[in-house]
Motif scaffolding. Structure first.
Motif, PDB file in Angstrom:
ATOM      1  N   ILE A 257       0.858  -1.189   0.000  1.00 35.17           N
ATOM      2  CA  ILE A 257       0.000   0.000   0.000  1.00 35.17           C
ATOM      3  C   ILE A 257       0.893   1.238   0.000  1.00 35.17           C
ATOM      4  O   ILE A 257       1.620   1.503   0.960  1.00 35.17           O
ATOM      5  N   GLN A 258       0.848   1.963  -1.104  1.00 38.33           N
ATOM      6  CA  GLN A 258       1.687   3.159  -1.231  1.00 38.33           C
ATOM      7  C   GLN A 258       1.005   4.160  -2.147  1.00 38.33           C
ATOM      8  O   GLN A 258       0.588   3.826  -3.257  1.00 38.33           O
ATOM      9  N   GLY A 259       0.879   5.384  -1.691  1.00 36.54           N
ATOM     10  CA  GLY A 259       0.266   6.436  -2.481  1.00 36.54           C
ATOM     11  C   GLY A 259       1.210   6.979  -3.534  1.00 36.54           C
ATOM     12  O   GLY A 259       2.385   6.610  -3.620  1.00 36.54           O
ATOM     13  N   LEU A 260       0.693   7.885  -4.352  1.00 31.78           N
ATOM     14  CA  LEU A 260       1.495   8.498  -5.399  1.00 31.78           C
ATOM     15  C   LEU A 260       2.306   9.664  -4.838  1.00 31.78           C
ATOM     16  O   LEU A 260       2.073  10.143  -3.723  1.00 31.78           O
ATOM     17  N   GLU A 261       3.256  10.122  -5.623  1.00 35.48           N
ATOM     18  CA  GLU A 261       4.044  11.292  -5.236  1.00 35.48           C
ATOM     19  C   GLU A 261       3.182  12.547  -5.339  1.00 35.48           C
ATOM     20  O   GLU A 261       2.200  12.599  -6.083  1.00 35.48           O
ATOM     21  N   LEU A 262       3.596  13.577  -4.611  1.00 36.18           N
ATOM     22  CA  LEU A 262       2.795  14.803  -4.530  1.00 36.18           C
ATOM     23  C   LEU A 262       2.575  15.427  -5.909  1.00 36.18           C
ATOM     24  O   LEU A 262       1.457  15.853  -6.226  1.00 36.18           O
ATOM     25  N   GLN A 263       3.615  15.457  -6.738  1.00 35.41           N
ATOM     26  CA  GLN A 263       3.462  16.082  -8.045  1.00 35.41           C
ATOM     27  C   GLN A 263       2.488  15.307  -8.928  1.00 35.41           C
ATOM     28  O   GLN A 263       1.717  15.892  -9.689  1.00 35.41           O
ATOM     29  N   GLN A 264       2.482  13.981  -8.814  1.00 36.91           N
ATOM     30  CA  GLN A 264       1.506  13.169  -9.558  1.00 36.91           C
ATOM     31  C   GLN A 264       0.090  13.448  -9.068  1.00 36.91           C
ATOM     32  O   GLN A 264      -0.845  13.564  -9.868  1.00 36.91           O
TER      33      GLN A 264
END
Length: 577
Positions: A257-264
């Protein structure tokens, strides 16, 4: 006419997103096995319920099929010896009930075909892949340039929507995907307008809307062809899944479980909002935003499945936003669903429940600010912001978009009016459903409060107080009646009221009819009259509402001169014969 008051032929009135709940009512032993009688209910109405009978082997078969999800489901273990004991059956029934609770409250499992067929076989017994193949084959008779490569089984979550990998005879190496779906409960366009707008979908050009290659419709279904994308959807990126895998396998239990990077998050969010703004300005109803309906094309996000709202299909998140009466337009539905998508991009998973009480740490406070405006208790209660308002928030306002493609989607005026009426009809059904859910929730809350331990204790205390009060009033009434009776019998109708400290003077009425008492000896006190009442040691209670003060006042104001003079004949002297 644009709006159909009667449901058109082929329209499925059943809403597949309506949650099913199941409770085991009883069990019965037959020969060497036990059957469990289950009450299944769709939605909130007890009238929309039915009974099914299932054995443990049926549960075991369902659980084996659901293993593809990767979830560890709490099915009670098998037992070969002693499985007919009454205590064991009762214990197993509790375990099976817990199993039913888990699969009916999991958002993905509860909407899958396996669970629907187990709980509602009468409505989900058809083979939808065969039905779709028949419809597609009829289409290919008039369009021979298309060819089916293979069915893409269970890659989506919808039960009545099927996907096929396609190719053209002119370009056999190019892969396309065909989606077929029948009509849903919110299909309000006439057949003519429905087929017209479906055929217009390939003309919709927007940098953040996935291009439709071909689209056609019949009176009962629609067929849409797009280019197959090997990268898959935004959800595939978040869950690191393969696009061709079954929906349950891809998304039920991700390994990481890992979210996307802020810029994405910022860029993808801005692109999706721009697509929603375009559709809203065109008056085109969408209402089907979720991460599986967003295709990745390089560094761009593009919306999928514009045809869903035209088909009248219910939204993936309908069971969520139908709980909130302020989310009652398709525009506000899109904004709320964007909140689910943003949460998933940020944290790598959907929210456990909505509204969200507290948000975990995010890559930026600006992300949390947008999430609070969409998924918090206050937001769900007061309503959603507009897409334009979201675009002005700090998270998205500084994103620079590089696409130079000019958006276009020409919808004739007559068709726009038909879409407007269909949209209003869809919103009307949503508002009616929300009203029923709100009334049901209030009734359930009232029953729960009425049946709580504290409330029962309050009712007992109140009943005890009422009982004591009634007993006291009854005692007062009895005392009053007794006092009136004694006064009437002792002093007659003409007797004046007396004070407790003053004995009543002897009555003069009818004295001549009584024998005189013997004369007292000289110096001895005279005996009291025979009809004089004995003074009471306790003050009398109020009689017929008259207070003690009023009685004393009457005695004090008594004037002796107002009495008539009585003439008496004294016969007390001794007679000598």
């Amino acid at each position: 006419m644009a709006f159909m008051e009667k449901p058109p032929a082929g329209k499925v009135l059943l809403d597949d997103t309506a949650p099913l709940s199941a409770g085991i009512e009883a069990s019965q032993s037959l020969h060497s096995h036990t059957e469990y009688i289950i009450r299944v209910q769709r939605g909130i109405s007890i009238e929309n319920s039915w009974q099914i009978v299932r054995r443990y082997s049926d549960f075991d078969l369902l659980n084996s099929s659901l293993q593809i999800s990767g979830l560890s489901l709490p099915l009670p273990p098998k037992k070969l010896i002693g499985n007919m004991d009454r205590e064991f059956i009762a214990e197993r029934q509790k375990g099976l009930q817990n199993y039913l609770n888990v699969i009916t409250t999991n958002h993905i499992l509860s909407n899958c075909e396996l669970v629907k067929k187990f709980l509602d076989p009468s409505n989900y017994s058809a083979n939808y892949t065969e039905i779709a193949l028949q419809q597609v084959s009829m289409f290919f008779r008039s369009e021979p340039k298309w060819e089916v490569v293979e069915p893409l089984r269970d890659i989506g979550w919808r039960i009545r929507k099927r996907y096929f990998l396609m190719k053209t005879k002119n370009q056999p190496k190019e892969r396309l995907v065909l989606s077929w779906a029948d009509l849903g409960p919110d299909k309000y366009l006439s057949d003519k307008d429905f087929q017209w707008i479906i055929r217009l979908l390939p003309s919709c050009l927007h940098p953040y809307i996935y291009r439709v290659t071909f689209a056609t419709a019949s009176e009962s279904s629609a067929l849409v062809i797009r280019t197959f994308n090997e990268k898959g959807t935004l959800k595939d990126l978040i869950y690191k899944a393969k696009p061709k895998d079954p929906f349950l396998k891809k998304y039920c239990n991700p390994k990481k479980i890992q979210g996307l990077e802020l810029q994405q998050i910022k860029t993808f969010g801005r692109q999706i909002l721009e697509a929603l703004k375009f559709l809203h300005e065109k008056g085109f109803p969408y209402g089907h935003l979720h991460s599986s309906n967003v295709m990745l094309e390089g560094e761009m996000c593009q919306l999928l499945d514009l045809e869903n709202s035209l088909l009248g299909l219910p939204s993936f998140y309908r069971s969520y936003f139908s709980q909130f009466r302020k989310i009652n337009t398709l525009e506000s539905v899109d904004v709320h669903c964007f909140g689910h998508l943003l949460y998933e991009m940020t944290y790598g998973r959907p929210p456990d429940s909505v509204p969200v009480d507290a948000f975990p740490p995010a890559p930026s406070e600006a992300v949390v600010a947008v999430l609070e405006a969409l998924l918090s208790q206050e937001a769900c209660k007061n309503g959603m912001p507009t897409v334009s308002r979201l675009l002005q928030m700090p998270l998205f306002s500084d994103v620079f978009l590089t696409s130079s493609e000019k958006p276009q989607f020409k919808i004739p005026t007559k068709l726009k009016e038909a879409l407007k009426i269909a949209k209003e009809s869809t919103e009307k059904r949503l508002i009616e459903e929300q009203k029923l859910i709100h009334q049901h929730r209030r009734l359930t809350r009232a029953k729960s409060h009425h049946g709580s331990e504290e409330e029962r204790r309050k009712r007992k205390i109140l009943a005890r107080k009422k009982s004591k009060h009634s007993a006291f009033e009854s005692s007062e009434d009895q005392t009053a009646k007794s006092s009136n009776s004694n006064n009437s019998a002792g002093s007659g109708a003409s007797s004046p009221l007396t004070s407790p400290s003053s004995p009543t003077p002897p009555s003069t009425a009818g004295v001549s009819a009584l024998l005189p008492p013997p004369a007292p000896p000289p110096g001895a006190p005279a005996p009291p009259p025979m009809n004089a009442p004995t003074p009471s040691l306790f003050p009398p209670p109020s009689v017929n509402g008259t207070s003690r003060g009023a009685l004393l006042s009457s005695i004090q104001n008594f004037q002796k001169g107002t009495l008539k003079k009585a003439e008496t004949c004294d016969h007390s002297a001794p007679r000598i014969y």
